[in-house]
Write a protein that holds these residues in place. Sequence first.
Motif, PDB file in Angstrom:
ATOM      1  N   SER A 106       0.845  -1.194   0.000  1.00 18.05           N
ATOM      2  CA  SER A 106       0.000   0.000   0.000  1.00 18.05           C
ATOM      3  C   SER A 106       0.877   1.238   0.000  1.00 18.05           C
ATOM      4  CB  SER A 106      -0.888   0.010   1.242  1.00 18.05           C
ATOM      5  OG  SER A 106      -1.327   1.321   1.506  1.00 18.05           O
ATOM      6  N   LYS A 107       0.491   2.241  -0.799  1.00 17.60           N
ATOM      7  CA  LYS A 107       1.262   3.478  -0.856  1.00 17.60           C
ATOM      8  C   LYS A 107       0.989   4.356   0.367  1.00 17.60           C
ATOM      9  CE  LYS A 107       2.537   4.486  -5.556  1.00 17.60           C
ATOM     10  NZ  LYS A 107       1.992   4.569  -6.892  1.00 17.60           N
ATOM     11  N   SER A 108      -0.021   3.962   1.156  1.00 18.05           N
ATOM     12  CA  SER A 108      -0.400   4.838   2.266  1.00 18.05           C
ATOM     13  C   SER A 108       0.653   4.863   3.374  1.00 18.05           C
ATOM     14  CB  SER A 108      -1.758   4.435   2.841  1.00 18.05           C
ATOM     15  OG  SER A 108      -1.658   3.130   3.351  1.00 18.05           O
ATOM     16  N   TYR A 109       1.607   3.935   3.298  1.00 20.07           N
ATOM     17  CA  TYR A 109       2.668   3.961   4.309  1.00 20.07           C
ATOM     18  C   TYR A 109       3.894   4.624   3.718  1.00 20.07           C
ATOM     19  CZ  TYR A 109      -0.215   0.516   6.678  1.00 20.07           C
ATOM     20  OH  TYR A 109      -1.236  -0.126   7.293  1.00 20.07           O
ATOM     21  N   ASN A 110       4.201   5.785   4.200  1.00 19.03           N
ATOM     22  CA  ASN A 110       5.467   6.393   3.862  1.00 19.03           C
ATOM     23  C   ASN A 110       5.920   7.207   5.071  1.00 19.03           C
ATOM     24  OD1 ASN A 110       4.223   8.952   3.761  1.00 19.03           O
ATOM     25  ND2 ASN A 110       3.690   8.662   1.588  1.00 19.03           N
ATOM     26  N   CYS A 111       7.085   7.813   4.925  1.00 16.59           N
ATOM     27  CA  CYS A 111       7.659   8.447   6.116  1.00 16.59           C
ATOM     28  C   CYS A 111       6.884   9.669   6.581  1.00 16.59           C
ATOM     29  CB  CYS A 111       9.132   8.778   5.869  1.00 16.59           C
ATOM     30  SG  CYS A 111      10.089   7.258   5.746  1.00 16.59           S
ATOM     31  N   SER A 112       6.034  10.211   5.692  1.00 17.03           N
ATOM     32  CA  SER A 112       5.240  11.355   6.136  1.00 17.03           C
ATOM     33  C   SER A 112       4.011  10.877   6.899  1.00 17.03           C
ATOM     34  CB  SER A 112       4.832  12.219   4.939  1.00 17.03           C
ATOM     35  OG  SER A 112       4.026  11.440   4.073  1.00 17.03           O
ATOM     36  N   ASN A 113       3.803   9.571   6.862  1.00 10.55           N
ATOM     37  CA  ASN A 113       2.617   9.048   7.524  1.00 10.55           C
ATOM     38  C   ASN A 113       3.011   7.802   8.325  1.00 10.55           C
ATOM     39  OD1 ASN A 113      -0.028   8.402   8.192  1.00 10.55           O
ATOM     40  ND2 ASN A 113      -0.324   7.209   6.288  1.00 10.55           N
ATOM     41  N   PRO A 114       3.865   8.016   9.339  1.00 10.49           N
ATOM     42  CA  PRO A 114       4.398   6.841  10.010  1.00 10.49           C
ATOM     43  C   PRO A 114       3.333   6.055  10.756  1.00 10.49           C
ATOM     44  CG  PRO A 114       5.019   8.801  11.212  1.00 10.49           C
ATOM     45  CD  PRO A 114       4.322   9.257   9.981  1.00 10.49           C
TER      46      PRO A 114
HETATM   47  C1  LIG Z   1       2.561   9.708   1.875  1.00  6.65           C
HETATM   48  O1  LIG Z   1       1.240   9.196   2.043  1.00  6.65           O
HETATM   49  C2  LIG Z   1       0.206  10.167   2.041  1.00  6.65           C
HETATM   50  C3  LIG Z   1      -1.104   9.457   2.192  1.00  6.65           C
HETATM   51  O2  LIG Z   1      -1.094   8.605   3.307  1.00  6.65           O
HETATM   52  C4  LIG Z   1       0.228  10.936   0.723  1.00  6.65           C
HETATM   53  O3  LIG Z   1      -0.732  11.969   0.786  1.00  6.65           O
HETATM   54  C5  LIG Z   1       1.589  11.520   0.492  1.00  6.65           C
HETATM   55  O4  LIG Z   1       1.666  12.076  -0.786  1.00  6.65           O
HETATM   56  C6  LIG Z   1       2.650  10.417   0.534  1.00  6.65           C
HETATM   57  N1  LIG Z   1       3.983  10.987   0.413  1.00  6.65           N
HETATM   58  C7  LIG Z   1       4.906  10.463  -0.381  1.00  6.65           C
HETATM   59  C8  LIG Z   1       6.253  11.137  -0.375  1.00  6.65           C
HETATM   60  O5  LIG Z   1       4.708   9.455  -1.041  1.00  6.65           O
END
Ligand SMILES: *[C@@H]1O[C@H](CO)[C@@H](O)[C@H](O)[C@H]1NC(C)=O
Length: 461
Positions: free
Chosen positions: A342-350
């Motif tokens: 899932s793309k929903s996990y990234n460092c901006s959304n730990p």
């Molecule tokens: C990180 O995930 C959020 C959604 O959870 C998204 O809005 C944001 O663009 C993503 N950031 C990157 C760098 O992928």
Amino acid sequence: MYVAFPLSYFSLLTLRIHAWSATTYIVHMDKSFMPKAFASHLSWYSSIVDSLRSTGNPESSPSLIYSYDSGAHGFSAVLSAYELEKLKMSPGFVSAYPDRAATIDTTHTPEFLSLNSYSGLWPASNYGEGDGKTITGKTLFPATALVQDLALIYNKTLSACNSSVLLSNAPGGNGIIICDNTGSLYTQISEITVSRVRAAIFISDEPEPSGMPCPGVVISTEDSLALIKYVTSNKNAQASIKLQQTILGTKPAPTVASYSSRGPSPSYPGVLKPYIMAPGSLVLKGGYIFLSGNFTMLSGTSMACPHASGVAALLKGAHPEWSAAAISMNFTQKQIMTITRSKSYNCSNPSSDLNYPSFIVLYDPNMSKTTVKTFRRTVTNVGEGSATYKVKIAQPEGSTITVSPETLMFGKTYEKQSFSVTITYSSNSGGEVPFGEVVWVEENGKHNVRSPVVVSPVVSF
Ligand SMILES: *[C@@H]1O[C@H](CO)[C@@H](O)[C@H](O)[C@H]1NC(C)=O
Ligand SMILES: *[C@@H]1O[C@H](CO)[C@@H](O)[C@H](O)[C@H]1NC(C)=O
Ligand SMILES: *[C@@H]1O[C@H](CO)[C@@H](O)[C@H](O)[C@H]1NC(C)=O
Ligand SMILES: *[C@@H]1O[C@H](CO)[C@@H](O)[C@H](O)[C@H]1NC(C)=O
Ligand SMILES: *[C@@H]1O[C@H](CO)[C@@H](O)[C@H](O)[C@H]1NC(C)=O
Ligand SMILES: *[C@@H]1O[C@H](CO)[C@@H](O)[C@H](O)[C@H]1NC(C)=O
């Protein structure tokens, strides 16, 4: 590692046992009983031993092996039990005891001699004045070396070992300098290393130095007494240092180095660390040219990394189909996606709910209410064929763990199954960070899959 002072030598005699029925005895005699007729103690002892022979018995062959006249008065002889009894009647007889085999154990001289530092012969003899003594110390000098018969230097000014200039210009400065237990050991080692001094003996009770680039050895304050006594009472005091012994099997081992992070990482406390540990302390490595050796001791991640990488490479070799993510924990965004899908996990959304094989619950210590955390995990059966695993839980103190479902059934290799782990924190009266575990135990199989659980207060950094 030894510091040895030249002087006396002990020699060990091996005594032959002649007759199968006879034993070698050490016999002590009172020489004041020696009749004037004998020219020497040796002829007296010979005559005594000869007189023990029983004329009726051809087996009887008492024989004198050695006579003693300095440390003790007496002799050693091969005697039968009967001959010994006869000997006991001889005028001047004091005592006799069987000779016994002594194994050479010179690497532990004080123990070998049953000496201790507090009472008995050792302190009573002023620690033997130091001469001829072997002192065991510690070193990390990375080369095999022998510093032989060099003059020992002990001089209050120089022995502070805090000035390489003073040390280099000292007359006779190419001997072995003794460094007093003043100032920092680290500084002393550094000053000696850049000075012209050949070798050094450091007196220190500090824990082992982290490095020893100069030929040197650290001895304890206790052991230094004999050394100082020797060097101050002998004008031509000399010592040899043998840097050759590796001490193996020290305990506790393996152990986590004091400087290793216990985790969690301040940058992201949601993930329990370390993922993996590898030997990284004082690793003897090649390729670093120093003095006469091509090896040195280094510590840290650059030493642990080859071990961890090597194990990962072996694991990959044994299981080419395992993902790098399953082996390596240095995830890239792509690698995270291979796990989380899932793309929903990234460092901006730990989130602490990555598919990690560990669980950490962070609670606010300032709030008295319970904290409940639920994690979801997906596991892949990398074992052969079908398998059933049942959960086994070790509850952390003050918290409860529930796992659902409690049984995971896999039909075949690479099949995936999911489960959830709910951890409820209610109290922590102990003050320590409690640990627990979730273990998947294979039924009728040999695999246990363990995940550590930590319930920790949030710490503000
Ligand atoms: C990180 O995930 C959020 C959604 O959870 C998204 O809005 C944001 O663009 C993503 N950031 C990157 C760098 O992928
Ligand atoms: C070295 O130590 C001695 C004695 O402890 C002290 O008097 C002296 O000032 C020190 N010298 C240096 C260069 O630190
Ligand atoms: C100790 O060493 C210093 C520096 O080399 C020297 O000046 C001094 O005379 C020496 N002291 C003795 C007693 O040898
Ligand atoms: C160190 O390595 C060099 C190059 O391989 C070699 O010539 C030298 O003998 C080595 N030194 C020791 C002390 O082993
Ligand atoms: C993590 O991996 C990236 C490339 O995938 C690499 O550049 C980086 O040095 C690695 N970090 C560590 C700590 O190994
Ligand atoms: C808890 O309270 C103490 C004292 O007011 C404060 O220093 C600390 O940062 C608080 N901890 C958290 C996790 O908020």
